[in-house]
Design a protein around this motif. Structure first.
Motif, PDB file in Angstrom:
ATOM      1  N   SER A  34       0.825  -1.217   0.000  1.00 26.59           N
ATOM      2  CA  SER A  34       0.000   0.000   0.000  1.00 26.59           C
ATOM      3  C   SER A  34       0.853   1.259   0.000  1.00 26.59           C
ATOM      4  O   SER A  34       0.542   2.229  -0.691  1.00 26.59           O
ATOM      5  CB  SER A  34      -0.913   0.029   1.225  1.00 26.59           C
ATOM      6  N   ASP A  35       1.924   1.238   0.760  1.00 26.81           N
ATOM      7  CA  ASP A  35       2.789   2.413   0.898  1.00 26.81           C
ATOM      8  C   ASP A  35       3.972   2.405  -0.072  1.00 26.81           C
ATOM      9  O   ASP A  35       4.824   3.287   0.004  1.00 26.81           O
ATOM     10  CB  ASP A  35       3.336   2.500   2.326  1.00 26.81           C
ATOM     11  N   ASP A  36       4.033   1.403  -0.934  1.00 24.97           N
ATOM     12  CA  ASP A  36       5.157   1.250  -1.867  1.00 24.97           C
ATOM     13  C   ASP A  36       6.492   1.216  -1.115  1.00 24.97           C
ATOM     14  O   ASP A  36       7.468   1.834  -1.509  1.00 24.97           O
ATOM     15  CB  ASP A  36       5.154   2.377  -2.903  1.00 24.97           C
ATOM     16  N   SER A  37       6.495   0.461  -0.006  1.00 25.25           N
ATOM     17  CA  SER A  37       7.704   0.346   0.809  1.00 25.25           C
ATOM     18  C   SER A  37       7.930  -1.103   1.246  1.00 25.25           C
ATOM     19  O   SER A  37       8.477  -1.348   2.324  1.00 25.25           O
ATOM     20  CB  SER A  37       7.587   1.240   2.043  1.00 25.25           C
ATOM     21  N   LEU A  38       7.496  -2.036   0.414  1.00 24.45           N
ATOM     22  CA  LEU A  38       7.536  -3.451   0.790  1.00 24.45           C
ATOM     23  C   LEU A  38       8.923  -3.896   1.230  1.00 24.45           C
ATOM     24  O   LEU A  38       9.077  -4.537   2.261  1.00 24.45           O
ATOM     25  CB  LEU A  38       7.054  -4.331  -0.366  1.00 24.45           C
ATOM     26  N   TYR A  39       9.939  -3.560   0.471  1.00 27.94           N
ATOM     27  CA  TYR A  39      11.284  -4.046   0.798  1.00 27.94           C
ATOM     28  C   TYR A  39      11.842  -3.376   2.056  1.00 27.94           C
ATOM     29  O   TYR A  39      12.654  -3.980   2.752  1.00 27.94           O
ATOM     30  CB  TYR A  39      12.219  -3.878  -0.395  1.00 27.94           C
ATOM     31  N   ASP A  40      11.397  -2.176   2.353  1.00 33.65           N
ATOM     32  CA  ASP A  40      11.822  -1.526   3.595  1.00 33.65           C
ATOM     33  C   ASP A  40      11.104  -2.151   4.791  1.00 33.65           C
ATOM     34  O   ASP A  40      11.726  -2.482   5.800  1.00 33.65           O
ATOM     35  CB  ASP A  40      11.523  -0.024   3.553  1.00 33.65           C
ATOM     36  N   VAL A  41       9.795  -2.306   4.672  1.00 27.04           N
ATOM     37  CA  VAL A  41       8.984  -2.847   5.760  1.00 27.04           C
ATOM     38  C   VAL A  41       9.352  -4.301   6.059  1.00 27.04           C
ATOM     39  O   VAL A  41       9.347  -4.719   7.213  1.00 27.04           O
ATOM     40  CB  VAL A  41       7.475  -2.737   5.411  1.00 27.04           C
ATOM     41  N   MET A  42       9.680  -5.045   5.026  1.00 19.73           N
ATOM     42  CA  MET A  42       9.926  -6.480   5.172  1.00 19.73           C
ATOM     43  C   MET A  42      11.419  -6.850   5.141  1.00 19.73           C
ATOM     44  O   MET A  42      11.755  -8.020   5.018  1.00 19.73           O
ATOM     45  CB  MET A  42       9.208  -7.232   4.043  1.00 19.73           C
ATOM     46  N   ALA A  43      12.297  -5.884   5.284  1.00 22.95           N
ATOM     47  CA  ALA A  43      13.739  -6.131   5.133  1.00 22.95           C
ATOM     48  C   ALA A  43      14.238  -7.277   6.008  1.00 22.95           C
ATOM     49  O   ALA A  43      14.944  -8.180   5.526  1.00 22.95           O
ATOM     50  CB  ALA A  43      14.526  -4.858   5.414  1.00 22.95           C
ATOM     51  N   GLU A  44      13.874  -7.269   7.260  1.00 24.25           N
ATOM     52  CA  GLU A  44      14.360  -8.302   8.181  1.00 24.25           C
ATOM     53  C   GLU A  44      13.863  -9.688   7.781  1.00 24.25           C
ATOM     54  O   GLU A  44      14.636 -10.646   7.724  1.00 24.25           O
ATOM     55  CB  GLU A  44      13.909  -7.971   9.603  1.00 24.25           C
ATOM     56  N   GLU A  45      12.587  -9.796   7.495  1.00 30.53           N
ATOM     57  CA  GLU A  45      12.001 -11.087   7.134  1.00 30.53           C
ATOM     58  C   GLU A  45      12.572 -11.595   5.807  1.00 30.53           C
ATOM     59  O   GLU A  45      12.849 -12.791   5.662  1.00 30.53           O
ATOM     60  CB  GLU A  45      10.478 -10.979   7.039  1.00 30.53           C
ATOM     61  N   LEU A  46      12.728 -10.690   4.844  1.00 31.18           N
ATOM     62  CA  LEU A  46      13.257 -11.093   3.545  1.00 31.18           C
ATOM     63  C   LEU A  46      14.706 -11.547   3.646  1.00 31.18           C
ATOM     64  O   LEU A  46      15.103 -12.530   2.999  1.00 31.18           O
ATOM     65  CB  LEU A  46      13.111  -9.955   2.533  1.00 31.18           C
ATOM     66  N   GLU A  47      15.494 -10.881   4.458  1.00 31.93           N
ATOM     67  CA  GLU A  47      16.894 -11.293   4.630  1.00 31.93           C
ATOM     68  C   GLU A  47      16.990 -12.614   5.383  1.00 31.93           C
ATOM     69  O   GLU A  47      17.842 -13.445   5.085  1.00 31.93           O
ATOM     70  CB  GLU A  47      17.705 -10.204   5.324  1.00 31.93           C
ATOM     71  N   GLU A  48      16.117 -12.810   6.348  1.00 31.92           N
ATOM     72  CA  GLU A  48      16.087 -14.089   7.071  1.00 31.92           C
ATOM     73  C   GLU A  48      15.722 -15.221   6.113  1.00 31.92           C
ATOM     74  O   GLU A  48      16.322 -16.298   6.143  1.00 31.92           O
ATOM     75  CB  GLU A  48      15.080 -14.012   8.218  1.00 31.92           C
ATOM     76  N   GLY A  49      14.748 -14.974   5.256  1.00 30.43           N
ATOM     77  CA  GLY A  49      14.365 -15.966   4.256  1.00 30.43           C
ATOM     78  C   GLY A  49      15.485 -16.248   3.275  1.00 30.43           C
ATOM     79  O   GLY A  49      15.745 -17.397   2.917  1.00 30.43           O
TER      80      GLY A  49
END
Length: 87
Positions: A34-49
């Motif tokens: 919604s805020d066009d900030s997916l990679y910022d908001v999810m940075a920790e989870e995406l890096e863990e994955g």
């Protein structure tokens, strides 16, 4: 445990990890899109994955970007119904 060395298995693992991230972080995914900030908001989870994926697959499979593609397919394309500046 042996490393995954086939494209099919690497793709399947990447999609499973991305699906789990999406499932357990639904609100954050929606907020990020919604805020066009997916990679910022999810940075920790995406890096863990990503770290999990890299720990389970052979380096030759890591170079094929299966994890990044799975993230796009599952966290972004699957949420195309959400209003966003991205589209």
């Amino acid at each position: 445990m042996a490393l995954i060395e086939t494209e099919e298995a690497a793709r399947r693992l990447a999609r499973a990890i991305a699906s789990d991230i999406s499932l357990y972080n639904e609100e954050k995914v929606v907020e990020g899109i919604s805020d066009d900030s997916l990679y910022d908001v999810m940075a920790e989870e995406l890096e863990e994955g990503r770290a999990l994926f890299q720990s389970r697959v052979a380096p030759s499979m890591q170079a094929k970007n299966f994890y990044d593609r799975a993230v796009i397919d599952i966290l972004v394309r699957a949420k195309a119904h959400i209003d966003s500046k991205m589209w």
